[in-house]
Scaffold this active site. Structure first.
Site, PDB file in Angstrom:
ATOM      1  N   ASP A   1     -11.516   2.461   4.050  1.00 37.79           N
ATOM      2  CA  ASP A   1     -11.699   1.074   3.842  1.00 37.79           C
ATOM      3  C   ASP A   1     -13.104   0.922   3.858  1.00 37.79           C
ATOM      4  O   ASP A   1     -13.777  -0.222   3.539  1.00 37.79           O
ATOM      5  CB  ASP A   1     -11.380   0.429   5.365  1.00 37.79           C
ATOM      6  CG  ASP A   1     -10.235  -0.258   5.032  1.00 37.79           C
ATOM      7  OD1 ASP A   1      -9.980  -0.821   3.899  1.00 37.79           O
ATOM      8  OD2 ASP A   1      -9.409  -0.581   5.966  1.00 37.79           O
TER       9      ASP A   1
ATOM     10  N   LYS B   1       0.855  -1.169   0.012  1.00 37.99           N
ATOM     11  CA  LYS B   1       0.007  -0.048  -0.079  1.00 37.99           C
ATOM     12  C   LYS B   1       0.847   1.131  -0.052  1.00 37.99           C
ATOM     13  O   LYS B   1       0.719   2.012  -0.948  1.00 37.99           O
ATOM     14  CB  LYS B   1      -1.151  -0.033   1.211  1.00 37.99           C
ATOM     15  CG  LYS B   1      -2.254  -1.106   1.035  1.00 37.99           C
ATOM     16  CD  LYS B   1      -2.720  -1.279   2.406  1.00 37.99           C
ATOM     17  CE  LYS B   1      -3.859  -2.463   2.072  1.00 37.99           C
ATOM     18  NZ  LYS B   1      -4.509  -2.916   3.263  1.00 37.99           N
TER      19      LYS B   1
ATOM     20  N   GLN C   1      -4.925  -1.451   9.557  1.00 36.93           N
ATOM     21  CA  GLN C   1      -4.748  -2.715   8.823  1.00 36.93           C
ATOM     22  C   GLN C   1      -5.286  -3.784   9.878  1.00 36.93           C
ATOM     23  O   GLN C   1      -5.090  -3.921  11.033  1.00 36.93           O
ATOM     24  CB  GLN C   1      -3.418  -3.154   8.688  1.00 36.93           C
ATOM     25  CG  GLN C   1      -3.105  -4.583   7.919  1.00 36.93           C
ATOM     26  CD  GLN C   1      -3.746  -4.537   6.395  1.00 36.93           C
ATOM     27  OE1 GLN C   1      -3.538  -3.501   5.811  1.00 36.93           O
ATOM     28  NE2 GLN C   1      -4.037  -5.784   6.004  1.00 36.93           N
TER      29      GLN C   1
HETATM   30  N1  GUN Z   1      -7.084  -7.186   6.044  1.00 34.11           N
HETATM   31  C1  GUN Z   1      -7.496  -7.712   5.052  1.00 34.11           C
HETATM   32  N2  GUN Z   1      -8.054  -7.140   3.995  1.00 34.11           N
HETATM   33  C2  GUN Z   1      -8.230  -5.833   4.671  1.00 34.11           C
HETATM   34  C3  GUN Z   1      -8.708  -4.848   3.884  1.00 34.11           C
HETATM   35  O1  GUN Z   1      -9.481  -4.648   3.133  1.00 34.11           O
HETATM   36  N3  GUN Z   1      -8.570  -3.581   4.768  1.00 34.11           N
HETATM   37  C4  GUN Z   1      -7.957  -3.683   6.197  1.00 34.11           C
HETATM   38  N4  GUN Z   1      -7.874  -2.422   6.746  1.00 34.11           N
HETATM   39  N5  GUN Z   1      -7.473  -4.630   6.542  1.00 34.11           N
HETATM   40  C5  GUN Z   1      -7.573  -5.695   5.748  1.00 34.11           C
END
Ligand code: GUN
Length: 300
Positions: free
Chosen positions: A125, A58, A102
């Protein structure tokens, strides 16, 4: 005898690269118009290796698109109050337009409380209850990245989805539930299958659109798929086969040749998730700066 494999492979990797290219132009234009550069803050608590890989990816892509990236790596023993204090700081920081924590978080932390402490207008998100509620009621929402990417691929392949039978396998908050909401908003007839569903294969056989997000390697077999269906495989599973480690989806890809189209794993849905995260950050920036929404971020 093996049937020929006639299904189109949906090129999520190429689609995501095009989207990122458009977002790069948008970021330049927004910087020229406002004097500010969109910024994304990502918070990682602990040392989960998979999460560390995702956060690294990211960060790299955020920088590559010309945005500011603020990565906060906190120790596994971080307490709830410390994490909330960081979120307060990020919520108040005008250089931070998007915030992502995350998941999964260490077990001692209350993930729902953490998510709901993010400013909903910075919740790139789309996990905050306000964004979930906005999506469910047809109001402008920040939409979870993976289902948003799936919808973009479906609309690119099928155009108008109205009236189609869609089956979503998996009912997670991250993918299954928002995916079902997005498909309902497109006027699909939507069913959601899960571990207690009586006959998942029979339900899937009625699907014009089949989205699978359960995290079980090759759960969906070829005879679950209606001829001519469009199949979106969200799974990313590492398995051992023929003495080799391989990544496979939740769908037995080699058995799906009678589908109209299917996303491969890897190279299908995966690359769309980060592209949509960047798109959501541009959307959040525009809303915070009271600018009209531009094309790339609202491609669905
Ligand atoms: N962990 C797995 N997929 C995601 C996601 O799309 N966003 C976040 N914040 N954590 C994750």
């Amino acid at each position: 005898m093996n049937q020929p494999f006639l299904a189109e492979r949906i090129d999520g990797k190429g689609f995501a690269a095009d989207l990122v290219e458009r977002l790069r132009d948008d970021v330049d234009e927004l910087r020229a118009r406002t004097g500010h550069t969109p910024g994304l803050a990502v918070v990682l608590v602990g040392e989960d290796p998979a999460s560390a890989v995702y956060v690294g990816a990211k960060h790299r892509q955020t920088v590559a698109v010309g945005m500011q990236s603020f990565v906060h790596r906190l120790p596994a023993q971080t307490c709830q109050d410390q994490l909330m204090a960081l979120l307060d700081q990020l919520n108040a920081d005008p250089e931070v337009n998007g915030i992502l924590v995350q998941l999964p978080l260490p077990a001692h932390l209350d993930a729902n409380a953490v998510i709901n402490a993010i400013d909903p207008n910075k919740d790139v998100d789309g996990f905050h209850i306000l964004n979930a509620g906005r999506l469910a009621t047809g109001q402008d929402a920040l939409v979870p990245c993976t289902p948003l990417g799936c919808l973009m691929l479906l609309k690119d392949r099928l155009g108008n989805l109205a009236g189609l039978n869609a089956v979503v396998v998996g009912k997670s908050n991250i993918v299954g539930k928002p995916m079902a909401q997005l498909l309902m908003a497109e006027n699909c007839t939507v069913s959601v299958a899960h571990s207690k569903t009586a006959d998942v294969p029979a339900l899937c056989r009625g699907a014009d659109i089949l989205v699978v997000a359960v995290g079980r390697a090759e759960l969906v077999r070829g005879d679950w798929i209606k001829p001519g269906a469009v199949v979106i495989d969200v799974g990313i599973n590492r398995i051992e086969r023929d003495g080799r480690s391989r990544i496979v989806g939740d769908v037995a890809f080699d058995e799906a040749g009678h589908a109209a189209a299917i996303t491969p794993v890897p190279g299908g849905v995966g690359p769309m998730t980060i592209a949509c995260l960047l798109a959501n950050t541009v959307t959040a920036f525009q809303r915070q700066h009271h600018l009209a929404l531009q094309k790339a971020a609202v491609a669905v």
